[in-house]
Scaffold this active site. Structure first.
Site, short mmCIF file in Angstrom:
data_model
loop_
_atom_site.label_atom_id
_atom_site.label_comp_id
_atom_site.label_asym_id
_atom_site.label_seq_id
_atom_site.Cartn_x
_atom_site.Cartn_y
_atom_site.Cartn_z
N VAL A 1 0.87 -1.17 0.00
CA VAL A 1 0.00 0.00 0.00
C VAL A 1 0.91 1.23 0.00
O VAL A 1 2.09 1.14 0.32
CB VAL A 1 -0.96 0.02 1.22
CG1 VAL A 1 -2.02 -1.05 1.09
CG2 VAL A 1 -0.20 -0.13 2.52
N SER A 2 0.34 2.37 -0.34
CA SER A 2 1.17 3.56 -0.55
C SER A 2 1.50 4.34 0.71
O SER A 2 2.45 5.12 0.72
CB SER A 2 0.48 4.50 -1.56
OG SER A 2 0.32 3.85 -2.80
N SER A 3 0.72 4.16 1.76
CA SER A 3 0.97 4.94 2.98
C SER A 3 0.76 4.09 4.22
O SER A 3 0.09 3.05 4.19
CB SER A 3 0.04 6.16 3.04
OG SER A 3 -1.31 5.75 3.19
#
Length: 202
Positions: free
Chosen positions: A9-11
């Protein structure tokens, strides 16, 4: 042969549970996971560990190709490394190779599928750019073109803004709800509608 999963996931605020659960159900014995943007491949330490870990006839698995990478150059490098390791690759959003038992044939079909995906992606980008060009010409003919480029467009040098634009276009063409597009991209409802009107998507 081992099934090796990769979840990203990006964050740090986002959750990996859904990806991990899907990879486990598919039979992944080892899962590499990280919370990091896909923008810079050099920052993804778990991906590097996975590429070092895999062996001949292993299967690298992700729930969607964009978990592995969004930039086509990065994807090429990653997939080339997998190919050099004589492993195969599976993304749940690409055609399944589950019924093919012969490893050599799996690798052949794997290469063909990925090349087709890259071709479609490149063609889609060209189509988006052509639509934008036509939209500008129409606006000029109507006397309403202001000459300033919008933030989210096909030819913006900002990779993130271009990705958001392409995602909005794709979801609009799939007739997805504006509210869903807003949740997916994080931009405002008015911005989504502006892109829709600009590109004349019904």
């Amino acid at each position: 042969m081992a099934r090796v999963g990769y979840a990203r996931v990006s964050s740090k605020e986002q959750n990996l549970d859904r990806q991990i659960d899907a990879l486990k159900k598919y039979g992944c014995e080892e899962i590499f996971q990280e919370k990091v943007s896909g923008k810079n491949i050099d920052d993804r330490t778990e991906l590097k560990r996975l590429l070092e870990f895999i062996r001949k006839n292993d299967e690298v698995v992700v729930i969607s190709l964009d978990r592995l990478g969004r930039n086509m150059n990065d994807l090429d490098k990653i997939l080339q490394t997998i190919k050099e390791k004589e492993a195969t690759f599976t993304a749940f959003d690409l055609p399944s190779l589950a019924g093919i038992e012969d490893d050599d044939i799996r690798r052949l079909f794997n290469t063909f599928t990925l090349e087709m995906f890259k071709y479609v992606s490149q063609s889609e980008r060209k189509r988006i750019k052509e639509r934008q060009r036509q939209g500008i010409e129409i606006a000029k003919n109507k006397g309403i073109y202001k000459g300033s480029n919008p933030k989210y467009r096909a030819d913006t040098p900002n990779t993130k803004d271009r990705l958001i634009y392409e995602t909005v276009i794709k979801m609009l063409e799939e007739e997805r709800r504006v509210s869903e597009i807003v949740r997916k991209t994080g931009i405002s409802k008015n911005t989504v509608k502006a892109i829709k009107d600009r590109e004349e998507i019904k």
